[in-house]
Design a protein around this motif. Structure first.
Motif, short mmCIF file in Angstrom:
data_model
loop_
_atom_site.label_atom_id
_atom_site.label_comp_id
_atom_site.label_asym_id
_atom_site.label_seq_id
_atom_site.Cartn_x
_atom_site.Cartn_y
_atom_site.Cartn_z
N ALA A 1 31.48 46.80 34.02
CA ALA A 1 31.08 47.68 32.88
C ALA A 1 30.85 49.15 33.18
CB ALA A 1 29.74 46.86 32.18
N ALA A 2 30.12 49.17 34.31
CA ALA A 2 29.63 50.75 34.68
C ALA A 2 31.14 51.41 35.01
CB ALA A 2 28.89 50.62 35.90
N LEU A 3 31.97 50.84 35.53
CA LEU A 3 33.43 51.52 35.86
C LEU A 3 34.03 51.83 34.32
CD1 LEU A 3 34.52 52.19 38.68
CD2 LEU A 3 36.06 49.91 38.04
N PHE A 4 34.17 50.86 33.57
CA PHE A 4 34.73 50.98 31.97
C PHE A 4 33.99 52.16 31.32
CE2 PHE A 4 34.93 50.09 27.65
CZ PHE A 4 36.37 49.82 27.59
N LEU A 5 32.60 52.25 31.58
CA LEU A 5 31.99 53.18 30.74
C LEU A 5 32.33 54.59 31.49
CD1 LEU A 5 28.48 51.49 29.99
CD2 LEU A 5 30.47 52.01 28.22
N PRO B 1 26.73 29.54 31.67
CA PRO B 1 26.62 31.10 32.23
C PRO B 1 27.76 31.30 32.86
CG PRO B 1 24.87 29.64 33.07
CD PRO B 1 25.43 28.69 32.12
N ALA B 2 28.19 30.66 33.68
CA ALA B 2 29.22 30.93 34.60
C ALA B 2 30.57 31.23 33.82
CB ALA B 2 29.70 29.88 35.66
N ALA B 3 30.74 30.43 32.74
CA ALA B 3 32.13 30.54 31.89
C ALA B 3 31.65 32.00 31.08
CB ALA B 3 32.09 29.54 30.98
N ALA B 4 30.55 32.22 30.71
CA ALA B 4 30.29 33.50 29.64
C ALA B 4 30.62 34.59 30.55
CB ALA B 4 28.91 33.52 29.34
N LEU B 5 30.13 34.68 32.05
CA LEU B 5 29.95 35.93 32.70
C LEU B 5 31.54 35.91 33.09
CD1 LEU B 5 26.88 35.38 35.01
CD2 LEU B 5 27.36 37.17 33.58
N ILE B 6 32.20 34.96 33.51
CA ILE B 6 33.73 35.01 34.04
C ILE B 6 34.55 35.58 32.66
CG2 ILE B 6 35.69 33.75 34.63
CD1 ILE B 6 33.78 31.90 36.06
N GLY B 7 34.41 34.94 31.56
CA GLY B 7 35.14 35.34 30.42
C GLY B 7 34.94 36.96 30.06
N ALA B 8 33.72 37.33 30.20
CA ALA B 8 33.64 38.64 29.90
C ALA B 8 34.22 39.66 31.16
CB ALA B 8 31.77 39.03 29.79
N LEU C 1 25.84 32.76 40.32
CA LEU C 1 25.88 33.37 39.04
C LEU C 1 25.30 34.97 39.22
CD1 LEU C 1 24.21 30.61 36.71
CD2 LEU C 1 26.42 31.52 36.92
N ILE C 2 24.38 35.13 40.28
CA ILE C 2 24.14 36.64 40.50
C ILE C 2 25.25 37.48 40.78
CG2 ILE C 2 22.53 37.91 42.02
CD1 ILE C 2 20.58 35.53 42.11
N VAL C 3 26.12 36.86 41.70
CA VAL C 3 27.30 37.65 42.36
C VAL C 3 28.04 37.94 41.04
CG1 VAL C 3 29.38 37.48 43.53
CG2 VAL C 3 27.43 36.84 44.54
N LEU C 4 28.30 37.07 40.09
CA LEU C 4 29.13 37.02 39.06
C LEU C 4 28.54 38.35 37.97
CD1 LEU C 4 30.34 33.65 37.71
CD2 LEU C 4 31.68 35.69 38.39
N GLY C 5 27.25 38.18 38.04
CA GLY C 5 26.59 39.14 37.17
C GLY C 5 26.62 40.46 37.66
N CYS C 6 26.53 40.76 39.13
CA CYS C 6 26.71 42.09 39.80
C CYS C 6 27.98 42.51 39.45
CB CYS C 6 26.52 41.84 41.11
SG CYS C 6 24.64 41.51 41.46
N LEU C 7 29.13 41.53 39.69
CA LEU C 7 30.60 42.09 39.53
C LEU C 7 30.67 42.48 37.86
CD1 LEU C 7 32.41 39.34 41.43
CD2 LEU C 7 32.29 41.83 41.64
#
Lengths: 252, 314, 328
Positions: free
Chosen positions: B17-21, B265-272, B6-12
């Motif tokens: 998001a940073a790249l997008f911004l 949480p995994a599904a939420a992170l992956i979807g986003a 989950l932490i890895v997913l969050g970092c990704l």
């Protein structure tokens, strides 16, 4: 006569049938027997041309089955498959009528109608004629398909486990019909059966398969001995005679 | 909570998001940044709610291939929107846009979804294929009805509805976004409290009840939650049929667990992550317009077929 | 010619008669409904009215009848060949593939004549249907619902590709037009390809027995000496051609091929020699009712017949699906 020589099927590393050679006499009832997975149904399907062999040849009364045209074959042999799942709604009478297709191509003459009526009568389908196939029980549907094959009026009749869905009465009747067809009309009948007693008491000839190869074959009286059957099924089988009838005894 | 995956997913996700911004940021920086922030928030909200809604739906329907969209949830939402505009007229509908409009839409959606899908679920409970097929056809019917209503409309009403029909990540309604985020916060709160009972519910009605779970009531509440989450996603960007399937398949194969504390949480992170990364690539790298939805549909549909042919759905 | 159904043709004849009796007044009514009034009393003496009749009303009515009949026949053929009650060209990727072909030819050769476009669509439809048949072969036939389900998803996949190409190529409006079947644009000179579709349906009737036997399965077909591969090929070609012809001229019309054969089969079974004329007549009649409704509901504007039929068809399909278990 069906002359099978050197027949094989399946991948070379793990063949389903391997170098099978057998002779199935015309005008007789021949039973294909053997344990589960021996290749009985495969052999029947190869004869029926539903599958193409990997090697070897099958000749039916001198006709090379591998080369033969479907329309010619359909007047030579009729086949009843083991699994008869039908999605379309066809009436029993129409199904039996399709048995005349190889002869009439859909234009039924008086002879065809007579053959259909005869088949319906013979397989006890009179009351079911107007019913749709999907409204029938498994055994009734089986009888309808057998009647269709009979209406096809061929020299050879191939049936894959025809007794599966039938009750005692209809199973016995079917075997009697098949015997009658062989004796009175000289048709060659080939059936796959599981019930050893049906095989030895109603058929003239057996071809026993084990692990994709012929274990033994020949007239029932000579070939189906207690030793051979016991070895074939890896189960003690005794042959007993009761009131002139031959029985295989293997229950306990 | 500190699962490494989950932490890895969050970092990704943070990186994406940073790249997008900040990628290719020039000109009036503050203005563009604000626009991108709104868009990013929408992408996060849609991806997360699609992922969570699908996991929940698969839990209460006890299979791994259903998604609310396959069952026609988002088609129902579009039909309701169209019906609302048709019923109230363009003027009436625009008066209740924004927050009250969103609240009204969501409430109606909740009611309709509950009535429809509890009856569908109970009628087809033992037959997954029947359920899916009925859902698909229901979706087709809703879409056709929507088209039918649109034909009956005045042109001004029609343009109003048309703007909401295609999944697009530009032109996002900010008040709807705020309302959606609020709704998602409520949903998250409920899930944090109740995720354990979901693990039991996933065993099926009979085992769950014998373990003391009030299954039917739970199922009702979860259906409400799903309807709300689907409304959020569909209101923001329009229908996305197979995103949820893609997300849950990935979540399951990544987490290898039945526990909702991990799956949700995994599904939420992956979807986003899929949406943000995909949109970044599409906008900044390929310069394609608004076709991310189509590509997601393609990949999700392909996945569905592969699962089907490999016998995972029988 | 004594056919297979010789002992009992009364019931099928009755259904056919009923369909025909209903079709005639429907068709006449269809001639009278339209944006402009067509007064009955002065019809024959008014050259303007006669022109409207010849250029617009008669072609439109003919187009609806031909389309409905051909699509219903295509549906029943598809159902027998796949051996599944729940398929039709719209649930096997056929229509979507045809649209892809149409899209390709519109992008590559925008000025191509309509016959070329039709052939491109038919070729693509043929390929698309072929792929579906391969896909369906992976699924055992007793998985009754899996086949239409995979077909729907497969169609959605093709549609996603089409949408992608259309968006990038700026052809999204075309896709919209092909997707919603309607007859408002039908005039003399713009619908004649549909006669070809009607002809194909008629041709299929001559192979009715072959299709019925093919519907009993490959083994039974081979046993009866049928060239199963040929029948399969002929069926797929017919279905692909009919679908493409309909999409090119009027657009996609889902559910006709599904609903009509199912309703007819409930009444009289699947012996096509008996039922195919009724299937064709019922398809034509139902589509005509939907087209007339579409013209009347929001007069003088029009609702596409495909939309009206879509609602009706989806409802009937759901009923068939959910009622299946209850009915046994």
């Amino acid at each position: 006569m069906i002359d099978i020589s050197g027949l094989s099927y399946g991948p070379a590393a793990n063949p389903i049938l391997q170098n099978v050679s057998a002779e199935i006499p015309a005008g007789r009832v021949t039973a294909l027997i053997g344990p589960n997975g021996a290749g009985k149904s495969t052999l029947l399907k190869l004869i029926a041309r539903q599958m193409t062999p990997a090697g070897g040849s099958i000749r039916m009364d001198g006709l090379d089955l591998v080369q033969a045209v479907p329309a010619v074959l359909a007047r030579k042999m009729a086949v009843v498959a083991q699994h008869l799942s039908v999605a379309s709604r066809v009436r029993v009478r129409d199904l039996v009528g399709f048995g005349r297709w190889p002869h009439s191509a859909g234009r039924l003459g008086p002879a065809d109608h007579a053959a259909i009526a005869n088949a319906v009568e013979l397989f006890d389908l009179g009351g079911l004629q107007e019913r749709f196939l999907d409204e029938l029980s498994g055994g009734q549907r089986q009888r309808a398909f057998i009647a269709m094959a009979y209406a096809q009026d061929t020299d050879w009749l191939l049936l894959d486990e025809p007794l599966n869905n039938l009750d005692l009465n209809h199973a016995r009747n079917l075997m009697a019909q098949l015997r009658h067809l062989a004796e009175a009309q000289g048709k060659g009948i080939v059936i796959v059966v599981h019930d050893l007693n049906y095989a030895i008491s109603w058929s003239d000839h057996v071809v026993a398969l084990r692990d994709g190869q012929v274990a033994f074959q020949g007239p029932v009286a000579e070939a189906a001995t207690a030793e051979r059957l016991s070895a074939l099924y890896q189960t003690p089988v005794a042959i007993t005679r009761l009131e002139g009838q031959v029985f295989a005894q293997y229950h306990r | 909570m500190a699962d490494r995956r989950l932490i890895v997913l969050g970092c990704l996700l943070a990186a994406a998001a940073a790249l997008f911004l900040f990628w290719g940021l020039r000109g009036p920086t503050a203005y563009i940044l604000e626009l991108r922030l709104v868009k990013l928030a929408a992408l996060l909200a849609v991806g997360a709610s699609a992922g969570v809604a699908t996991v929940l739906f698969q839990t209460i329907s006890q299979n791994r291939i259903l998604t609310p969209s396959i069952m026609g949830f988002d088609a129902l939402f579009l039909l309701l929107q169209t019906g609302l505009v048709a019923g109230l007229g363009a003027a009436g509908a625009s008066r209740i846009s924004g927050l009250p409009g969103f609240a009204l839409e969501t409430t109606v959606m909740l009611g309709a979804a509950l009535v429809l899908f509890t009856s569908l679920l109970s009628r087809t409970r033992h037959d997954i294929q029947l359920m899916v097929l009925a859902g698909v056809v229901l979706g087709v019917m809703f879409r056709t009805l929507t088209a039918f209503l649109q034909r009956l409309m005045e042109p001004s009403e029609f343009t109003m509805v048309e703007a909401r029909m295609f999944a697009q990540f530009s032109g996002i309604d900010r008040s709807a976004l705020m309302a959606g985020l609020g709704l998602m916060a409520l949903a998250a709160l409920w899930l944090v409290r109740h995720h354990r009972v979901l693990d039991v519910a996933a065993l099926g009605r009979t085992p769950a009840r014998s373990l003391g779970v009030a299954y039917d009531g739970l199922q009702l509440r979860v259906l409400c939650l799903i309807a709300a989450l689907v409304s959020v996603a569909t209101a923001l960007v329009g229908p996305l049929a197979f995103l949820g399937l893609l997300v849950t398949s990935l979540a399951h194969s990544l987490m290898q667990s039945h526990r909702h504390a991990l799956l949700l949480p995994a599904a939420a992170l992956i979807g986003a992550l899929i949406l943000v990364a995909g949109q970044t690539v599409f906008e900044r790298l390929l310069h394609l317009q608004s076709t991310l939805a189509v590509v997601i549909e393609f990949c999700g549909g392909l996945l569905f077929l592969v699962l089907l042919v490999r016998g995972k759905i029988r | 010619m004594a056919d297979l159904a010789a002992p009992n043709t009364a019931a099928p004849r009755r259904w056919l008669l009923l369909a025909a009796v209903l079709l005639v007044p429907l068709a006449l009514f269809s001639l009278l409904v339209g944006a402009g009034p067509l007064p009955l009393d002065t019809l024959l003496s008014d050259p303007q009215a006669l022109r409207v009749l010849a250029v617009s009303r008669i072609p439109r009515t003919a187009a609806v009848l031909l389309t409905g009949a051909a699509m219903a026949v295509a549906g029943v053929i598809m159902q027998l060949l796949v051996r599944n009650r729940f398929v039709e060209p719209g649930t096997t990727g056929t229509s979507e593939a045809a649209m892809l072909g149409l899209l390709a030819v519109t992008l590559l050769a925008p000025g191509a004549p309509i016959l070329v476009k039709m052939l491109a669509a038919a070729g693509a439809a043929l390929a698309g249907t072929g792929v579906f048949m391969l896909l369906a072969r992976c699924i055992p036939p007793h998985q009754v619902l899996l086949i239409p389900l995979s077909g729907l998803v497969y169609g959605g996949l093709l549609m996603a590709v089409a949408t992608f190409i259309a968006i990038e190529g700026g052809l999204l409006q075309y896709l919209g037009v092909w997707m919603s079947g309607e007859f408002s644009g039908i005039l003399a000179g713009r619908y004649e390809l549909l006669w070809l579709a009607g002809g194909l349906a008629l041709l299929a009737y001559f192979a009715a027995d072959q299709f019925t036997i093919a519907g009993l399965g490959r083994d039974v077909s081979l046993n009866l000496g049928l060239r199963y591969g040929q029948v399969l090929g002929f069926g797929i070609i017919t279905v692909s051609l009919v679908s493409s012809l309909v999409i090119v001229t009027v657009g996609m019309l889902p559910f006709i091929g599904l609903v009509v054969p199912n309703l007819v089969s409930r009444l009289m079974g699947d012996n096509l020699r008996e039922s195919l004329p009724v299937v064709a007549a019922a398809g034509a009649g139902l589509l005509l009712v939907c087209d007339i409704l579409g013209r009347l509901l929001r007069y003088p504007y029009e609702i596409p017949a495909g939309t009206v039929f879509g609602i009706f068809g989806a409802a009937v399909f759901l009923y068939l699906l959910l009622g299946r278990r209850a009915g046994g």
